[in-house]
Design a protein around this motif. Structure first.
Motif: not given
Lengths: 189, 218, 147, 180
Positions: A155-181
């Motif tokens: 997976c890729d995991v990254y922040f999209v926004s953070d209230v610390l930066r003055g954004d309205p919400i703190t949001e993390m994004r998770l993206k599944l690249n591949k299930f390594l069967k």
């Protein structure tokens, strides 16, 4: 398992199977790490170092997660999202981020953190770069990536926004690249 | 000084003043990662400076190209790198992490303990007791097992089982554990500094696994 | 009624200053200090620091009420010493209608709490100027409660 | 009362990373033989899962919190007239192999649950009360592994385990199970 039973499971784990401490020392320790990194490196490099540290933690923490929860493999990525928010975050940080913003293909979602023990008392440095470039809580991305990798989810995991930066919400994004069967340990199914 | 040593029994007193709670594991993982993190930072910084000096003298060491962060996951091969582990920068850094934390923790503890009525604390023994009892409890979930003093500015805090270090094994134990002991020493120094005391703090890992912190107030 | 709060660092360096007025009796928290006074006050506070130092050693206390004055006793100075030896100094007037003493002490005590919380910010270093607007707002909120 | 003889821990590639005897009984073999044994167990385990008929694998067992052994279709146990061997596998692929005497289990399951602080008590979740003692020991060993091996800053993942604290806690655990 239904989302309701995840909740009662995590409440039970939090109540009965977790040694709890007050968050201050943890918050302070993390803060002094970030502050030190910011003195030595560019914010981009700080983000990388924090993620790396989190990744190393994730690789180990995942064992405690399974040992304490007794959970088996998730049945879907949707299931995974519930487990991360309702059990993972709950049993370690005592917060339950909201799962939302699913992509159409069901391979990406966001976690909204209403409360984040890492950032209590934190105000970013006044220079504009910090608010634009530093992902203060980036360690969390690393932890999730490390944990997921150990159960064969690339997976890729990254922040999209953070209230610390003055954004309205703190949001993390998770993206599944591949299930390594192929890397799933034999004997599981 | 052994004859003059006076033993002070460390009382049990657990205050749960703070509100937000988390799993103790979070702190454990973080403290544990302090070592590898410091090594990675040091390595990076050395690379920066060595790449600039290399340009000037035109010769490069082949090993420099090996990225320390390309290690096998788990991250502790770093500990095998002797010159990196013994590098003064790490030790300074870990000391400093501890120092920052100690400084703030004591301020908080005093604030929470005294309801702000009296924050004066002139007796260094009181500070030592706070370190042994409260500060240690906050960081390591246990108290210092024994506090001794000769009443002339020397204190010895004995921790019979340091969580991070007692799990270690093997010949490298002393060399590597120094990293984590520097952190603990930093905490003590930070607390004392904020209390207007300057002191030399040294940690000594004994063969029975206990750690002796010797604090000499200047 | 007007107030002036100063936080003085361990090297006698001012790290925070704020003027404000009372919030009692429908007042809006605006200070009535004039320009000339505002220019003078930092000097008054600075010159009073030696006094605090003396008192500190003499009495082993951390709160000194009305330890100095300004404008012929019209303004008083009170000081609260934090554990790390920061000086929280409030310039205020005496007012018989208010339980002034207690309130000032409580006010300074809560400013200390704000200061301790500021220290928890990893990007803040001791003795560094406090510039955050959030801190201003919090100070005013505490002032609203007591002054 | 069963007797616990020995514990092996195998990494994801089947390499032996821990081996300890707790009670006398089993004969010692050479280090090399332990390594070979581990390799074979790992291999047979995998092959066993390959030849399992897919329809026979129970799926309801997933997410049952009392059951962390994700070893479903692989080699699970070996029994001889003299010992029993159980293979427990975590979701991350670590194998814990426990060798015990093959006496019948005498402890009541209820006792195990009340004396076990780690057991689940949530009423919402149906608990499989029928955990046998070995399963319960293995689960606790896994918990110790996660607490004392994973939290040892000097331990490299997948490498041989040399942790004083883990040894100590493990010995305590085994002792507590061995006492009548």
């Amino acid at each position: 398992m239904s989302s309701k039973s995840y909740k009662s499971l995590s409440d039970d784990i939090w109540k009965n199977r977790v040694d709890k401490i007050n968050s201050e020392v943890f918050t302070l320790t993390y803060g002094s790490i970030v502050a030190q990194l910011c003195r030595d490196f560019t914010y981009a490099e700080v983000n990388t170092q924090l993620e790396k540290m989190g990744y190393n933690i994730g690789l180990r923490l995942v064992e405690e997660f399974f040992a304490k929860t007794g959970l088996g493999r998730c049945t879907s990525f949707k299931d995974t999202s519930e487990v991360i928010s309702k059990i993972g975050f709950k049993m370690f940080l005592n917060i339950t981020p909201t799962v939302t913003n699913w992509s159409g293909d069901g391979k990406q979602f966001s976690l909204i953190l209403d409360d984040n023990p890492l950032t209590d008392f934190v105000e970013l440095p006044e220079d504009n770069n910090a608010a634009n470039e530093l992902w203060y809580s980036n360690v969390l991305c690393g932890v999730l990536r490390g944990c997921l990798e150990m159960v064969q989810l690339d997976c890729d995991v990254y922040f999209v926004s953070d209230v610390l930066r003055g954004d309205p919400i703190t949001e993390m994004r998770l993206k599944l690249n591949k299930f390594l069967k192929d890397e799933v340990p034999a004997g599981e199914e | 000084m052994s004859n003059q040593l006076h033993q002070t029994v460390v009382e049990t007193d657990v205050d749960n003043d703070f509100e937000k709670q988390i799993n103790v594991s979070c702190l454990e993982y973080l403290l544990m990662e302090l070592g590898p993190l410091a090594l990675r930072i040091t390595d990076k910084l050395e690379k920066y400076s060595s790449s600039s000096t290399r340009e000037s003298n035109g010769s490069g060491n082949g090993n420099d190209n090996k990225q320390v962060d390309d290690f096998h996951y788990g991250g502790v091969e770093l500990f095998q790198n002797e010159s990196l582990v013994s590098n003064e920068i790490n030790n300074q850094m870990l000391d400093n992490f501890g120092f920052q934390i100690g400084k703030i923790l004591i301020e908080q503890l005093i604030f929470l303990k005294n309801d702000g009525i009296s924050t004066k604390m002139d007796e260094i023994l009181d500070i030592m007791k706070i370190i042994a009892r409260d500060v240690w409890k906050m960081i390591y979930q246990k108290q210092i097992d024994n506090l001794r003093t000769n009443h002339r500015g020397t204190f010895v805090l004995i921790d019979n089982s340091h969580r991070l270090i007692s799990s270690m094994y093997g010949p490298d134990k002393h060399r590597i554990s120094g990293l984590y002991l520097n952190f603990s020493c930093g905490v003590i120094k930070g607390v004392l500094n904020q209390s207007a005391f300057k002191a030399n703090v040294e940690a000594d890992l004994k063969s029975d696994g206990s750690v002796h912190y010797t604090i000499v107030v200047i | 009624m007007s107030y002036y709060l100063a936080v003085i660092g361990t090297m006698d360096n001012p790290i925070y200053e704020l003027e404000f007025g009372t919030f009692k009796q429908q007042n809006n928290g605006k200070s009535l200090l004039n320009q000339k006074q505002l220019e003078l006050i930092p000097f008054i506070i600075n010159s009073s620091l030696d006094l605090i130092e003396d008192l500190q050693w003499k009495f082993n206390k951390n709160y000194f009420k009305n330890y100095d004055n300004f404008n012929n006793n019209f303004y008083k100075l009170s000081c609260y010493l934090t554990f790390g030896n920061m000086k929280l100094i409030l310039l205020h007037q005496l007012d018989d209608n208010l339980k002034n003493d207690d309130n000032i002490k409580q006010f300074l005590f809560e400013i200390n709490e704000l200061y301790v919380k500021t220290m928890l910010n990893p990007f803040y270093n001791v003795n560094e100027k406090i510039k955050s607007e959030a801190f201003d707002l919090k100070v005013k909120a505490v002032a609203r409660k007591y002054l | 009362m069963i007797m616990i003889y020995s514990l092996y821990i195998l990494n994801r590639a089947g390499g032996l990373i821990y081996q300890k005897d707790f009670n006398k009984g089993l004969k010692k073999i050479t280090t090399n033989d332990y390594l070979i044994l581990s390799g074979i167990l790992h291999g047979v385990h995998a092959i066993a899962s390959n030849i399992s008929p897919p329809s026979a694998i129970p799926s309801t067992i997933y997410n049952n919190p009392s059951f962390t052994n994700t070893n479903k279709s692989g080699l699970k146990s070996i029994e001889t007239d003299f010992f029993k061997m159980f293979i427990f596998q975590s979701l991350t692929g670590i194998k814990f192999v426990l060798i015990t005497s093959n006496n019948p289990i005498s402890k009541e399951p209820e006792n195990i649950n009340t004396s076990n602080p780690d057991s689940f008590s949530s009423s919402d979740i149906s608990i499989n009360r029928n955990i046998n003692e070995t399963e319960s020991i293995l689960r606790k060993i896994y918990a110790l592994y996660s607490d004392y091996v994973m939290k040892n800053p000097f331990y490299s993942l997948e490498m041989p385990i040399r942790c004083d604290l883990f040894d100590l806690k493990l010995t305590d655990l085994i002792k507590s199970f061995s006492q009548p």
